[in-house]
Design an enzyme around this catalytic site. Structure first.
Site: not given
Length: 342
Positions: A95, A97, A202-203, A247, A270, A273
């Protein structure tokens, strides 16, 4: 002669002599016993010998027990090295962020665009608040997420893809390079050194994620796929948000395309979700975890790494990270990226 008689010691009767001899022997035995208890000449006494032997035997037994305990510890199997060098069916998914980078890449990108007069201050404030709400509330409200996505996409609508890519390189140097967590960067490098592939998942916009992955020397990135026609952004997304279970599906699709064994792969995040993605692999890691992920990771015996220092640092980037779900690619992002690389 009579005057000297009292000077001559009188002979004691035989009975008296034997009594005195017995008392003398008793006194000698008592002194001998005292010497054995408190020797002052450094020589062991006969009466202390049995006690010393018992003590030595006891010490030998204790040593034996300690050796057995030590042997038990030595027999405990050591954890095999990870990542496994040369395992070409293993990979790592990170991930972005608050895992690889402090704060949200999307927010940093927005700061760079604001600096370049892409939008007004009022829009920046609204955009930042939307990001903060998503992160702090922890609620995936469909209407709110849609509004956040529309706001973010409106910023790039009408701009050329090549223009945003060039600006993205500058923004990385200005706002992102110094916010990479060294600890997480070292984890990614360990996988690369072992000959494994490493992806960002990542989004954030796939263009931004690709820039960061290239700068870090990673294999590639999965992220939002914003629609473009003739090289110009339309302001619409391709696919669904890359969030939660979606994801995990994107990672599953990539693993199938790349011939990876997910049981041998690792994932790092982190956020709670991303539990679906973390649960998908054989080696899940909670990095700088939020409260829910920390609790879940401990309950499931997942590895934890926290590179934040102090409670203040733990709060860094919380408002910025909200828009992670605002712009997102879905499973289509993984497939599209794979096809593009082919």
């Amino acid at each position: 002669m009579a005057a000297l008689r009292w000077l001559t010691p009188r002979r004691r009767p035989a009975t008296a002599r034997s009594v005195l001899a017995g008392e003398a022997a008793a006194e000698a035995a008592r002194k001998s016993a005292l010497r054995s208890e408190h020797p002052d000449d450094g020589r062991p006494s006969a009466t202390a010998a049995p006690e010393t032997a018992d003590q030595e035997e006891g010490k030998e037994k204790e040593k034996g027990k300690e050796k057995e305990k030590g042997a038990g510890k030595e027999k405990k199997p050591e954890e095999p090295p990870f990542p496994v060098v040369g395992d070409d069916r293993a990979a790592a998914f990170f991930d972005l962020d608050n895992t690889v980078m402090q704060g949200a890449a999307l927010f940093h990108f927005g700061r760079g665009l604001y600096k370049r007069k892409f939008f007004q201050r009022r829009e920046l404030t609204r955009f930042a608040w939307q990001q903060a709400w998503f992160r702090l509330a922890g609620v995936e409200d469909p209407d709110h997420m849609q509004d956040a996505r529309d706001s973010a996409l409106s910023i790039v609508k009408g701009h050329r893809v090549s223009e945003l890519m060039a600006i993205g390189e500058e923004i990385y140097d200005e706002y992102m390079a110094d916010r990479i967590w060294p600890g997480t960067r070292a984890l990614a490098q360990a996988h690369l050194d072992a000959g494994q592939r490493v992806w960002l998942v990542t989004a954030a916009p796939v263009e931004t994620a690709t820039i960061i992955a290239r700068r870090l020397g990673l294999t590639g990135a999965l992220g939002t796929v914003a629609e473009s026609v003739d090289g110009v952004y339309t302001g619409r997304l391709v696919g669904e948000p890359l969030h939660g279970p979606a994801k995990a599906e994107a990672v599953r699709a990539l693993a199938a395309a790349e011939g990876l064994d997910l049981d041998r792969c690792a994932a790092y995040s982190d956020s709670h979700n991303d539990i679906p993605m973390l649960s998908l692999v054989g080696h899940p890691y909670a990095i700088n975890p939020d409260t829910k992920l920390r609790k879940y990771a401990r309950a499931h015996d997942w590895r934890l790494r926290d590179y934040r220092t102090g409670r203040k640092a733990a709060r860094v980037g919380i408002p910025a990270a909200a828009g992670v779900g605002a712009l997102a690619g879905g499973t289509a992002a993984a497939v599209a990226l794979h096809r593009r690389r082919r």
